[in-house]
Design an enzyme around this catalytic site. Structure first.
Site: not given
Length: 420
Positions: A287, A297, A263, A229, A260, A295, A327, A186, A227
């Site tokens: 992820h 997390d 993302h 985004k 992800d 994003d 993640d 990434w 990855e």
């Protein structure tokens, strides 16, 4: 609840599920095959050990200052061991390049497998695998906002060499631990405001990735994942490595595409991507995260988004083509608890997907009986999954939901709160 009570509750649940054609014993055998890839960076707020004091960049931000974060590789491994002891099953751990364990002054383009031998020794003791991530952020040579797609050739060459070395480290993990190591890429490259030229950065990124991947490495040991985004802080207008870019790269180069959950646009359903990609692609790396408006997390909870992801993997028989990684990073709560909550919820989500008469529901759907499809899927929401989950935990010698937190709190008092 004692073990006898757990077993009795399980037997009743087993009978209930058997009435709709679900064999819970077989389900638990299948669940034991699942290996999550648990991210090490929850334990120290994505700081790593290679560059002490280095500030986070690349659109990454961790909020909170809960006491007890890991400050050495030894502490991080100790914390991971504690978390793993509270999560049923045998899993993997994901490392980033900045988690090298060495006294040498070494830069990202100089890393070698020997800088990770202590991690491999620990993984062998735990009986787990290791995955890897090159670190393309929080470095002076990423300060411009560009790494592999930089117009500066010297900057590009630095990051290309880092990418090459990350592949060799992942290969080392695969050979030593005798299981494939996924090496995830990434990069945060992009523009804050509208660029004139969107083509050239992507052409440079393709060329750089091709250089990194030029050496053939046996996929028995490692495989690359890429990855994308939607956007990031500081790259709101243009992300070089978009989803479409990496999907196309993965398809044309025989690599994995990393999805992800944080993302995408908030109204997108990441689980809908799986069945669109997998008929054409080699496989996926996930992820699993929880975005809140962006994003951000957050720790994974057992919400609708997670259940859609795990149900899709089960219902479409995709588990053997998907690597399930986590993640998230939350420094407002106990970091070990964050690992345990997120991991256990992900496994529960998979269990929920498995505890369903899937073939019967598919037949009803094919026959146009959408009434049955809706009625049964809604009824399943109140079926006794908790009793099956408790039995699974007992089988794997890990505490039940009402017990694991006390274990973490004791560890917090005896270990985490003693750290300066």
């Amino acid at each position: 609840m004692n073990t006898g009570e757990v077993i009795r509750a399980y037997e009743l649940a087993k009978e209930r599920y058997a009435k709709i054609g679900v064999d819970t014993d077989q389900v638990l055998k299948e669940l034991e095959k699942i290996k999550l890839s648990i991210h090490c960076w929850q334990g120290d707020d994505v700081k790593g050990f290679l560059f002490p004091g280095q500030e986070l960049t690349g659109g990454i931000s961790v909020s909170g200052n809960y006491p007890g974060k890991a400050k050495t590789p030894q502490q991080l491994r100790q914390d991971l061991s504690k978390a793993l002891s509270l999560i049923p099953g045998k899993h993997k751990v994901q490392l980033h390049a900045i988690y090298a364990d060495t006294d040498e002054k070494v830069d990202l383009n100089e890393l070698e497998p020997r800088h990770f031998t202590s991690w491999v020794d620990w993984a062998k003791e735990e009986g787990i695998g290791l995955d890897f991530n090159g670190t393309f952020f929080s470095h002076p040579k990423s300060a411009s906002g560009f790494t592999l797609s930089s117009p500066d050739q010297k900057i590009r060459e630095f990051w290309i060499e880092h990418g090459r070395r990350s592949r060799k480290i992942a290969e080392y993990f695969g050979k030593e631990l005798e299981q494939q190591s996924v090496n995830n890429f990434w990069v945060p490259d992009g523009y804050k405001d509208n660029p004139i030229d969107k083509q050239s950065p992507r052409e440079r990124l393709i060329e750089a990735l091709d250089e990194i991947m030029a050496e053939e490495i046996d996929e028995k040991y490692t495989i690359e994942a890429l990855e994308g985004k939607l956007f990031g802080t500081g790259v709101e207008s243009f992300t070089v490595g978009s989803h479409e870019f990496y999907m196309a790269y993965a398809l044309t180069r025989g690599k994995l595409w990393t999805v992800d959950a944080g993302h995408f646009h908030p109204t997108e359903d990441p689980s809908d991507k799986f069945s669109a990609f997998l008929p054409f692609g080699k496989g996926l790396m996930l992820h699993v995260s929880r975005p809140v408006r962006w994003d951000s997390d957050h720790v994974v909870i057992l919400d609708e988004a997670l259940i859609r992801i795990t149900q899709s993997l089960v219902r479409d028989q995709q588990l053997d083509k998907v690597n399930i990684g986590l993640d998230f990073f939350d420094a407002t709560i106990n970091r070990i608890a964050a690992w345990v909550i997120g991991s256990r919820n992900t496994i529960k989500g998979i269990l929920m997907g498995m505890l369903a008469p899937i073939e019967d529901l598919k037949a009803a759907e094919l026959a146009g009986d959408y009434t049955k499809r809706l009625a049964v899927t809604e009824a399943l929401k109140t079926y006794p999954i908790g009793a099956v989950w408790d039995y699974y935990c007992v089988k794997h010698n890990v505490p039940l939901e009402e017990d694991w937190l006390a274990d973490v709190q004791h560890y917090e008092k005896e270990e985490l709160f003693t750290r300066n």
